[in-house]
Design a protein around this motif. Structure first.
Motif, mmCIF file in Angstrom:
data_model
loop_
_atom_site.group_PDB
_atom_site.id
_atom_site.type_symbol
_atom_site.label_atom_id
_atom_site.label_comp_id
_atom_site.label_asym_id
_atom_site.label_seq_id
_atom_site.Cartn_x
_atom_site.Cartn_y
_atom_site.Cartn_z
ATOM 1 N N GLN A 290 55.106 44.541 52.845
ATOM 2 C CA GLN A 290 54.992 43.147 53.272
ATOM 3 C C GLN A 290 53.588 42.863 53.771
ATOM 4 O O GLN A 290 52.931 43.717 54.349
ATOM 5 N N VAL A 291 53.114 41.680 53.478
ATOM 6 C CA VAL A 291 51.821 41.209 53.965
ATOM 7 C C VAL A 291 52.049 39.893 54.695
ATOM 8 O O VAL A 291 52.731 39.008 54.171
ATOM 9 N N GLN A 292 51.523 39.797 55.883
ATOM 10 C CA GLN A 292 51.603 38.546 56.643
ATOM 11 C C GLN A 292 50.234 37.861 56.599
ATOM 12 O O GLN A 292 49.205 38.512 56.806
ATOM 13 N N LEU A 293 50.240 36.558 56.337
ATOM 14 C CA LEU A 293 49.005 35.798 56.168
ATOM 15 C C LEU A 293 48.986 34.606 57.122
ATOM 16 O O LEU A 293 49.984 33.885 57.219
ATOM 17 N N VAL A 294 47.862 34.409 57.794
ATOM 18 C CA VAL A 294 47.714 33.289 58.714
ATOM 19 C C VAL A 294 46.383 32.585 58.425
ATOM 20 O O VAL A 294 45.321 33.195 58.558
ATOM 21 N N GLU A 295 46.473 31.303 58.052
ATOM 22 C CA GLU A 295 45.280 30.514 57.772
ATOM 23 C C GLU A 295 44.774 29.824 59.049
ATOM 24 O O GLU A 295 45.558 29.528 59.955
ATOM 25 N N SER A 296 43.477 29.542 59.064
ATOM 26 C CA SER A 296 42.871 28.765 60.145
ATOM 27 C C SER A 296 41.611 28.106 59.616
ATOM 28 O O SER A 296 41.128 28.457 58.530
ATOM 29 N N GLY A 297 41.087 27.155 60.388
ATOM 30 C CA GLY A 297 39.823 26.539 60.042
ATOM 31 C C GLY A 297 39.906 25.136 59.477
ATOM 32 O O GLY A 297 38.875 24.505 59.225
ATOM 33 N N GLY A 298 41.113 24.649 59.254
ATOM 34 C CA GLY A 298 41.246 23.290 58.741
ATOM 35 C C GLY A 298 40.879 22.258 59.785
ATOM 36 O O GLY A 298 40.644 22.587 60.959
ATOM 37 N N ASN B 233 40.082 42.588 57.182
ATOM 38 C CA ASN B 233 41.364 42.084 56.666
ATOM 39 C C ASN B 233 41.388 40.557 56.616
ATOM 40 O O ASN B 233 42.404 39.929 56.961
ATOM 41 N N THR B 234 40.300 39.969 56.179
ATOM 42 C CA THR B 234 40.179 38.518 56.200
ATOM 43 C C THR B 234 39.573 38.005 54.902
ATOM 44 O O THR B 234 38.653 38.624 54.353
ATOM 45 N N MET B 235 40.104 36.888 54.433
ATOM 46 C CA MET B 235 39.573 36.183 53.271
ATOM 47 C C MET B 235 39.074 34.829 53.744
ATOM 48 O O MET B 235 39.597 34.273 54.722
ATOM 49 N N TYR B 236 38.071 34.295 53.035
ATOM 50 C CA TYR B 236 37.464 33.041 53.438
ATOM 51 C C TYR B 236 37.383 32.058 52.265
ATOM 52 O O TYR B 236 37.366 32.464 51.110
ATOM 53 N N LEU B 237 37.299 30.782 52.614
ATOM 54 C CA LEU B 237 36.984 29.757 51.626
ATOM 55 C C LEU B 237 35.956 28.831 52.267
ATOM 56 O O LEU B 237 36.296 28.052 53.159
ATOM 57 N N GLN B 238 34.703 28.964 51.830
ATOM 58 C CA GLN B 238 33.651 28.076 52.295
ATOM 59 C C GLN B 238 33.668 26.826 51.437
ATOM 60 O O GLN B 238 33.527 26.912 50.218
ATOM 61 N N MET B 239 33.853 25.681 52.070
ATOM 62 C CA MET B 239 33.972 24.418 51.343
ATOM 63 C C MET B 239 32.823 23.505 51.758
ATOM 64 O O MET B 239 32.731 23.117 52.924
ATOM 65 N N ALA C 42 43.752 35.472 57.739
ATOM 66 C CA ALA C 42 43.874 36.791 58.350
ATOM 67 C C ALA C 42 45.139 37.464 57.836
ATOM 68 O O ALA C 42 46.227 36.877 57.893
ATOM 69 N N ALA C 43 44.986 38.688 57.368
ATOM 70 C CA ALA C 43 46.110 39.424 56.795
ATOM 71 C C ALA C 43 46.498 40.595 57.678
ATOM 72 O O ALA C 43 45.656 41.223 58.314
ATOM 73 N N SER C 44 47.779 40.882 57.695
ATOM 74 C CA SER C 44 48.285 42.045 58.414
ATOM 75 C C SER C 44 49.464 42.595 57.639
ATOM 76 O O SER C 44 49.963 41.986 56.697
ATOM 77 N N GLY C 45 49.914 43.788 58.030
ATOM 78 C CA GLY C 45 51.018 44.416 57.332
ATOM 79 C C GLY C 45 50.490 45.488 56.398
ATOM 80 O O GLY C 45 49.694 46.321 56.797
ATOM 81 N N ARG C 46 50.881 45.429 55.151
ATOM 82 C CA ARG C 46 50.403 46.401 54.175
ATOM 83 C C ARG C 46 48.892 46.324 54.049
ATOM 84 O O ARG C 46 48.287 45.312 54.361
ATOM 85 N N THR C 47 48.267 47.366 53.543
ATOM 86 C CA THR C 47 46.815 47.433 53.432
ATOM 87 C C THR C 47 46.278 46.216 52.706
ATOM 88 O O THR C 47 46.551 45.994 51.539
ATOM 89 N N PHE C 48 45.494 45.407 53.403
ATOM 90 C CA PHE C 48 44.965 44.160 52.871
ATOM 91 C C PHE C 48 44.158 44.389 51.607
ATOM 92 O O PHE C 48 44.223 43.632 50.656
ATOM 93 N N ARG C 49 43.375 45.459 51.591
ATOM 94 C CA ARG C 49 42.457 45.652 50.488
ATOM 95 C C ARG C 49 43.176 45.968 49.177
ATOM 96 O O ARG C 49 42.542 46.014 48.135
ATOM 97 N N SER C 50 44.480 46.137 49.234
ATOM 98 C CA SER C 50 45.208 46.449 48.009
ATOM 99 C C SER C 50 45.674 45.196 47.272
ATOM 100 O O SER C 50 46.263 45.301 46.210
#
Length: 126
Positions: free
Chosen positions: A1-9, A77-83, A23-31
Motif C-alpha cells: 500500500q502507498v499513501q499519498l497526500v497532496e499540498s500546495g494548492g 519520498n515526494t513528487m512535485y508539480l511546478q505550475m 508526499a508518499a508513505s507506505g511501500r517504498t516510494f521509489r518503486s
C-alpha cells in the motif's frame, strides 16, 4: 500500500505560479511510477503529467507542456508539480497517483493507477 497526500494548492491570479507536492508513505516510494491528474466537477478526471520510477522519463498533457514541470525526490519520498503561467482553465482539483508497477516508464491513463491522494484545489482567477 502507498499513501499519498497532496499540498500546495490555492487561489492565484492568471500568470502566477504554484508548486504542488505529493508526499508518499507506505511501500517504498521509489518503486512506483507516479502522475498528476486534475478534475473539474461534471467532467472526467484528466491526465496532466507523469514521471517514471527514477524520474528519467516524463510525459505531459499538451496544453501544459511548456508551463508545468513534474519532478520527484525519491530520497524525500515526494513528487512535485511546478505550475507556471497559470490560466483560468487550469482551475481544478489536482490529484497525485501511483502505479503498482516496476516498469521504468510513464502511465497516462487513470485506470492504470492504483493509489490516489485526496486532492488539492487549484483556483486561477482571470
Amino acid at each position: 500500500q502507498v499513501q499519498l497526500v497532496e499540498s500546495g494548492g490555492g487561489l492565484v491570479q492568471a500568470g502566477d505560479s504554484l508548486r504542488l507536492s505529493c508526499a508518499a508513505s507506505g511501500r517504498t516510494f521509489r518503486s512506483n511510477p507516479m502522475g498528476w491528474f486534475r478534475q473539474v466537477p461534471g467532467r472526467e478526471r484528466e491526465f496532466v503529467a507523469a514521471i517514471s520510477r527514477n524520474g528519467g522519463t516524463t510525459e505531459y498533457l499538451d496544453s501544459v507542456k511548456d508551463r508545468f514541470t513534474i519532478s520527484r525526490d525519491n530520497a524525500k519520498n515526494t513528487m512535485y508539480l511546478q505550475m507556471n503561467s497559470l490560466k483560468p482553465e487550469d482551475t481544478a482539483l489536482y490529484y497525485c497517483a501511483a502505479v503498482d508497477s516496476t516498469r521504468y516508464t510513464t502511465f497516462t491513463r487513470s485506470s492504470d493507477y492504483d493509489y490516489w491522494g485526496q486532492g488539492t484545489q487549484v483556483t486561477v482567477s482571470s
